[in-house]
Design an enzyme around this catalytic site. Structure first.
Site, PDB file in Angstrom:
ATOM      1  N   GLU A  91       1.126   5.506   0.795  1.00 26.81           N
ATOM      2  CA  GLU A  91       0.306   6.799   1.477  1.00 26.81           C
ATOM      3  C   GLU A  91       0.662   7.875   0.658  1.00 26.81           C
ATOM      4  O   GLU A  91       1.667   8.291   0.592  1.00 26.81           O
ATOM      5  CB  GLU A  91       0.611   6.669   2.996  1.00 26.81           C
ATOM      6  CG  GLU A  91       0.053   7.748   3.779  1.00 26.81           C
ATOM      7  CD  GLU A  91       0.456   7.589   5.330  1.00 26.81           C
ATOM      8  OE1 GLU A  91       0.486   6.536   5.795  1.00 26.81           O
ATOM      9  OE2 GLU A  91       0.598   8.813   5.696  1.00 26.81           O
ATOM     10  N   HIS A 121       3.503  -0.780   3.747  1.00 25.68           N
ATOM     11  CA  HIS A 121       2.957   0.238   3.554  1.00 25.68           C
ATOM     12  C   HIS A 121       4.113   1.617   3.462  1.00 25.68           C
ATOM     13  O   HIS A 121       4.823   1.647   4.403  1.00 25.68           O
ATOM     14  CB  HIS A 121       2.126   0.496   4.815  1.00 25.68           C
ATOM     15  CG  HIS A 121       1.255   1.737   4.647  1.00 25.68           C
ATOM     16  ND1 HIS A 121      -0.016   1.988   3.859  1.00 25.68           N
ATOM     17  CD2 HIS A 121       1.464   3.001   5.349  1.00 25.68           C
ATOM     18  CE1 HIS A 121      -0.307   3.167   4.147  1.00 25.68           C
ATOM     19  NE2 HIS A 121       0.493   3.915   4.869  1.00 25.68           N
ATOM     20  N   SER A 142       0.694  -1.485   0.004  1.00 27.09           N
ATOM     21  CA  SER A 142      -0.082  -0.124   0.095  1.00 27.09           C
ATOM     22  C   SER A 142       0.787   1.134  -0.033  1.00 27.09           C
ATOM     23  O   SER A 142       2.054   1.144   0.359  1.00 27.09           O
ATOM     24  CB  SER A 142      -0.832  -0.077   1.367  1.00 27.09           C
ATOM     25  OG  SER A 142      -0.252  -0.273   2.479  1.00 27.09           O
ATOM     26  N   ASP A 181      -3.346  14.754  16.847  1.00 23.55           N
ATOM     27  CA  ASP A 181      -2.698  15.548  17.816  1.00 23.55           C
ATOM     28  C   ASP A 181      -3.461  16.806  18.003  1.00 23.55           C
ATOM     29  O   ASP A 181      -3.949  17.585  17.065  1.00 23.55           O
ATOM     30  CB  ASP A 181      -1.072  15.795  17.522  1.00 23.55           C
ATOM     31  CG  ASP A 181      -0.584  14.617  17.249  1.00 23.55           C
ATOM     32  OD1 ASP A 181      -0.307  13.847  18.149  1.00 23.55           O
ATOM     33  OD2 ASP A 181      -0.288  14.090  16.116  1.00 23.55           O
ATOM     34  N   PHE A 231      10.549  14.653  11.061  1.00 27.37           N
ATOM     35  CA  PHE A 231       9.337  13.776  11.552  1.00 27.37           C
ATOM     36  C   PHE A 231       9.790  12.408  12.376  1.00 27.37           C
ATOM     37  O   PHE A 231       8.946  12.459  13.298  1.00 27.37           O
ATOM     38  CB  PHE A 231       8.919  12.875  10.011  1.00 27.37           C
ATOM     39  CG  PHE A 231       8.252  13.821   9.192  1.00 27.37           C
ATOM     40  CD1 PHE A 231       7.563  14.838   9.557  1.00 27.37           C
ATOM     41  CD2 PHE A 231       8.053  13.382   7.993  1.00 27.37           C
ATOM     42  CE1 PHE A 231       6.878  15.708   8.460  1.00 27.37           C
ATOM     43  CE2 PHE A 231       7.158  14.046   6.976  1.00 27.37           C
ATOM     44  CZ  PHE A 231       6.700  15.284   7.448  1.00 27.37           C
TER      45      PHE A 231
END
Ligand SMILES: Cc1cc2nc3c(=O)[nH]c(=O)nc-3n(C[C@H](O)[C@H](O)[C@H](O)COP(=O)(O)OP(=O)(O)OC[C@H]3O[C@@H](n4cnc5c(N)ncnc54)[C@H](O)[C@@H]3O)c2cc1C
Length: 306
Positions: free
Chosen positions: A42, A288, A40, A135, A240
């Site tokens: 994103e 993913h 998959s 968040d 990140f």
């Protein structure tokens, strides 16, 4: 290009087969995982209409090259991309032979807002959702709402729809957790109520494998797909990683930071292929890829994995 004429399998063990458009885009991800490993991709919803059209074109090309089992589209916490995420998910679901799964964060939303969005998705043929807490904004605004934790959203989606429900997992422990054991217990409860998980990215497969073992010892075997990122932009990934308490391999990052263009891409893809190979060998139920809307590295890694 994938050879759809043969009966063979690809590097993930996925059967190479033609898909029937409507049937495939309405697939439930839990069912796909039950049938074998998934791949998959994103994406985040681009800000401009031109960039959205560019992304949709890229997806059309990727459908042939990478043949994703599904794609997922992120959601701006508090609803900042509500319409853009929704529109992109519906467009992709309509135009491609694979489902698009919306991410949905609940913190800051009311129950009524979530139910409206879920009904809209269901009416548009969407059958999956990634249920997240999200968040609260750092300035403390927008924290009102009916939800605090992702599990509350999982329960609402389960009660209200027949969607296949995914949740987030943090192999290196969620940064707001009080300790590892407590985080794992909350994760186990959430995964037991969901159909599958997707992890935050990590670079050492041990983090993922330990998490799977810890979940098993808590009696949970819901499939959790490792989230993988190719480091084509080391500064962004470092940022990140810092936000998510994920360790970065300094030796690899030093090489990436010293390289540019195709040389950097080559190093990034080699590292991704190595990690993916180790994860697949260890029995990961799928892969993913966090594409950051630049799926070239993912396509190159997939080709190299063959
Ligand atoms: C695959 C993936 C996709 C993501 N996509 C997006 C996105 O599209 N948009 C976005 O804004 N963010 C996204 N995120 C980030 C995510 O929203 C943040 O990490 C957020 O801080 C936590 O979300 P969660 O769903 O893991 O929360 P939760 O599962 O609610 O966990 C958050 C914290 O609360 C603790 N906790 C959980 N349940 C309880 C309980 N009952 N009592 C006490 N403590 C509890 C957990 O241990 C953890 O420390 C994504 C993360 C991942 C891994």
């Amino acid at each position: 290009m994938t050879d759809h004429s043969s009966n063979s399998t690809d590097a993930l063990g996925r059967p190479v087969r033609p898909r029937r458009m409507q049937e495939a885009s309405a697939a439930r991800i839990g069912d796909l995982l039950a049938a074998g490993p998934t791949l998959s991709l994103e994406f985040f919803p681009p800000a401009s209409d031109a960039a959205v059209r560019g992304l949709e074109k890229t997806l059309g090309a990727l459908a042939g090259d990478v043949d994703p089992d599904f794609v997922s589209i992120t959601y701006g916490a508090g609803g900042s991309t509500r319409e853009r995420t929704r529109d992109l998910v519906v467009d992709i679901t309509t135009a491609n032979p694979f489902p698009a799964m919306p991410h949905l964060t609940c913190v800051g939303h009311t129950r009524a807002e979530i139910l409206t969005l879920l009904d809209d998705y269901a009416a548009s043929g969407v059958r999956n959702v990634l249920a997240l807490a999200g968040d609260a904004p750092v300035d403390g605004s927008g924290v009102d709402g009916d939800f605090r934790y992702a599990i509350e959203l999982v329960e609402l989606v389960r009660e209200h729809t027949d969607f296949s429900i995914g949740v987030a997992a943090h192999p290196e422990v969620h940064p707001r957790s009080i300790d590892r054991a407590t985080d794992r217990r909350h994760l186990a409860t959430k995964l037991a109520a969901a159909d599958f998980g997707i992890t935050q990215f990590f670079f050492d497969p041990t983090h993922y494998l330990q998490m799977v073992d810890e979940l098993a010892s808590l009696g949970v075997d819901t499939p959790v797909m490792p989230g993988v990122v190719s480091v084509t932009n080391p500064a962004t990934i470092r940022r990140f990683a810092g936000m998510n308490a994920a360790a970065v391999p300094e030796e690899l990052f030093a090489r990436l930071e010293a390289a540019e263009g195709d040389d950097r891409l080559k190093i990034a893809v080699e590292a991704t292929v190595k990690l993916c190979g180790e994860l697949l060998d260890a029995g990961a139920p799928g892969l993913h890829f966090y594409t950051l809307n630049q799926p070239e590295a993912t396509a190159a890694a997939y080709a190299a994995l063959q």
